[in-house]
Design an enzyme around this catalytic site. Structure first.
Site, PDB file in Angstrom:
ATOM      1  N   LYS A  14      -2.613  -7.825   8.854  1.00 23.47           N
ATOM      2  CA  LYS A  14      -1.466  -8.050   7.991  1.00 23.47           C
ATOM      3  C   LYS A  14      -0.196  -7.861   8.807  1.00 23.47           C
ATOM      4  O   LYS A  14      -0.100  -6.941   9.634  1.00 23.47           O
ATOM      5  CB  LYS A  14      -1.512  -7.067   6.825  1.00 23.47           C
ATOM      6  CG  LYS A  14      -0.418  -7.255   5.784  1.00 23.47           C
ATOM      7  CD  LYS A  14      -0.619  -6.273   4.639  1.00 23.47           C
ATOM      8  CE  LYS A  14       0.386  -6.444   3.530  1.00 23.47           C
ATOM      9  NZ  LYS A  14       0.119  -5.527   2.392  1.00 23.47           N
TER      10      LYS A  14
ATOM     11  N   SER B 174      -0.435  -7.544  -1.945  1.00 28.41           N
ATOM     12  CA  SER B 174       0.378  -8.250  -0.964  1.00 28.41           C
ATOM     13  C   SER B 174      -0.397  -8.720   0.263  1.00 28.41           C
ATOM     14  O   SER B 174       0.086  -9.560   1.022  1.00 28.41           O
ATOM     15  CB  SER B 174       1.525  -7.345  -0.516  1.00 28.41           C
ATOM     16  OG  SER B 174       1.040  -6.152   0.089  1.00 28.41           O
TER      17      SER B 174
ATOM     18  N   SER C 242      -2.744  -3.450  -2.963  1.00 23.51           N
ATOM     19  CA  SER C 242      -2.490  -4.615  -2.119  1.00 23.51           C
ATOM     20  C   SER C 242      -3.609  -4.989  -1.161  1.00 23.51           C
ATOM     21  O   SER C 242      -3.558  -6.049  -0.545  1.00 23.51           O
ATOM     22  CB  SER C 242      -1.192  -4.417  -1.322  1.00 23.51           C
ATOM     23  OG  SER C 242      -0.071  -4.561  -2.167  1.00 23.51           O
TER      24      SER C 242
END
Length: 524
Positions: free
Chosen positions: A145, A220, A244
């Protein structure tokens, strides 16, 4: 806060009293405002959060998990199945010299070139191999990420404000994976600054769900989940503040593991909320996620996952909060109940339990995240107008969370930790839905929960945020699909520090369920 703002917020107070309060606060505000925010970057606020201490005296029983059986050496995959090979097998074949680590990396890079234009999981691709050939993750291509720092490779946090940011050193979590032999495939798309649940990024485009490109991947860590789902990464590392890791994993039909709070180092990972942030793996299988956790935290979760895949659940007590099912869609409830029946079939004792109100705990999560996120971003909020509108609104909202409101949220958090702490004396794990619905369509502002429209930002984290604020380990596992072919996720939670127990039970359910078909985006 200025004297004018104080008068607006407390018009009922006498002007002389407000002036006196302002006189007391003004020198303190001036002193704090004069500090260089960069000097504070390495230091989260104190005191910190400890999920074990917050839960009260330890009430859970120790479980002796069986030893896993031996297993044969993995077979060499066909060239066309290389990117579908599980992490454990890739690493074993690289260590044995039967697979060339650099060629494994190139195979994944070719798959990124083929599939990612449709999915948009990657912001930066690392085409060159720089991995290892020894270690538990030898030659395993990993996506990160884009909040996780990588030395010499840009880390944008999904924001145009940091589009040219190139860290000087690796985040501790990536350093541990790299040291274990993993290779970096690239940096993965995310909701800007991880401040959202959809991964619809206005700057770099939305992440699309590999099972239905018109639907969101969830956020996310949407890029991480989508990359694992369509085989453009063998596994990935994401962050989880209110769900997330688990929200996108459930949307995209992969395993997402939020470890016990504080177990995995967050140094070098861009903060959203200091007392809520976790770093955790996303993978195709429980065992793959557990292998990564072992490297990141020194656990024995992979051993537990292997044992769970071959053992029964006769000595396991599973708590089911039936009240939490209210408001979930029919396909989610159907899938969840099928998962519970399978646990019973394997010998688990299923007990109905009462958990704190999920909506209240989600609100607690948001208050804490808003306040802490705003404090971190305040210097940049003052200096820049380049945030996405929705993200900026959330961060600005945190500037107006009063100290009393923040402390009330923390006290409610402590109460939830204590309630869970007592519950662990009755059950060994909990099972709940991961999401109240399957992946919504891109651009959705609300979700139809069987006739009731609800804002997407409060609906998607309803069953994930409670385990973020309590800091206990939680794992989502795909279990079936709805009529549109979108994955359904079920979520397990365990006492703090019992991440291996979590992987044992989840792997047992995983071994019994039918695997999801390959996402349509992968079809020729």
């Amino acid at each position: 806060m200025t004297a004018t703002a104080m008068r607006v917020m407390a018009p009922e107070l006498d002007a002389h009293l407000l002036d006196a309060a302002d006189e007391l606060l003004a020198p303190l505000r001036d002193r704090l405002a004069g500090l260089d925010p960069a000097e504070l970057e390495p230091y989260p606020p104190v005191p910190g959060f400890d999920p074990v201490l917050a839960g009260g005296p330890r009430s859970w029983r120790p479980l002796r998990l069986p030893a896993p059986p031996g297993e044969p050496s993995p077979a060499l995959p066909d060239d066309g199945r290389l990117t579908a090979t599980r992490v454990a097998d890739l690493a074993a074949l690289v260590r044995a010299g039967e697979l060339d680590a650099a060629e494994v990396h190139r195979a994944f890079v070719r798959r990124i070139a083929e599939l990612d234009p449709a999915v948009n999981a990657y912001l930066t691709v690392a085409a060159e191999w720089h991995g290892g050939t020894t270690g538990p993750l030898a030659g395993v291509p990993i996506g990160l990420k884009d909040l996780i720092d990588t030395a010499g490779i840009r880390t944008t946090c999904g924001s145009r404000l940091l589009s040219t940011r190139v860290p000087a050193r690796d985040a501790e979590a990536w350093r541990l994976l790299r040291q274990a032999g993993a290779s970096l495939l690239g940096k993965l798309n995310t909701h800007e600054f991880a401040a959202g649940v959809t991964a619809e990024n206005e700057h770099y485009g939305p992440v699309r769900n590999p099972y239905h490109l018109a639907h969101m991947a969830g956020g996310s860590s949407g890029g991480a989940a989508a990359a694992v789902a369509c085989g453009t990464a063998a596994a990935a590392l994401g962050t989880d503040t209110g769900g997330s890791v688990r929200i996108p994993a459930a949307c995209c039909g992969v395993v997402g593991l939020k470890p016990t709070y504080g177990l995995v180092p967050v140094t070098g990972t861009y903060p959203l909320a200091w007392t809520l942030d976790h770093v955790g793996p996303l993978a195709r299988t429980v065992r793959d996620a557990a292998m990564m956790l072992d490297v990141l935290a020194g656990t024995r979760a992979e051993r537990a996952a292997r044992a769970g895949a071959h053992g029964g659940l006769a000595d396991i007590r599973v708590g089911v909060p039936q009240a939490w099912l209210a408001g979930s869609t029919a396909p989610v409830v159907h899938g969840f109940r099928a998962a519970v029946r399978e646990l019973e079939r394997q010998g688990a004792t299923v007990l109905e339990v009462t958990l704190p109100d999920a909506d209240l705990l989600t609100a607690v999560n948001r208050v804490i995240a808003y306040a802490e996120g705003s404090a971190w971003h305040e210097p940049m909020l003052r200096a820049s107008a380049g945030y996405e509108d929705g993200v900026r609104a959330r961060l600005e909202a945190g500037r107006f969370v009063l100290a009393g409101e923040y402390l009330t949220a923390q006290r409610l958090r402590a109460a939830a930790c204590r309630q869970l702490g007592l519950l662990w004396g009755t059950v060994d794990v909990l099972i709940v839905p991961t999401l109240p619905c399957t992946a919504p369509k891109l651009g959705s502002a609300t979700i139809d929960l069987d006739g009731r429209a609800e804002p997407i930002g409060t609906a998607l984290p309803r069953y994930t945020a409670p385990f973020s604020i309590t800091g206990v380990p939680a794992l989502t596992l795909p279990f079936g699909q709805d009529t549109a072919g979108l994955p359904i996720g079920v979520q397990f939670a365990a006492p703090p520090g019992e991440d291996a127990r979590l992987c044992y039970v989840a792997a047992a359910l995983e071994a019994a369920r039918a695997p999801l078909p390959e996402p349509p985006v992968c079809s020729p």
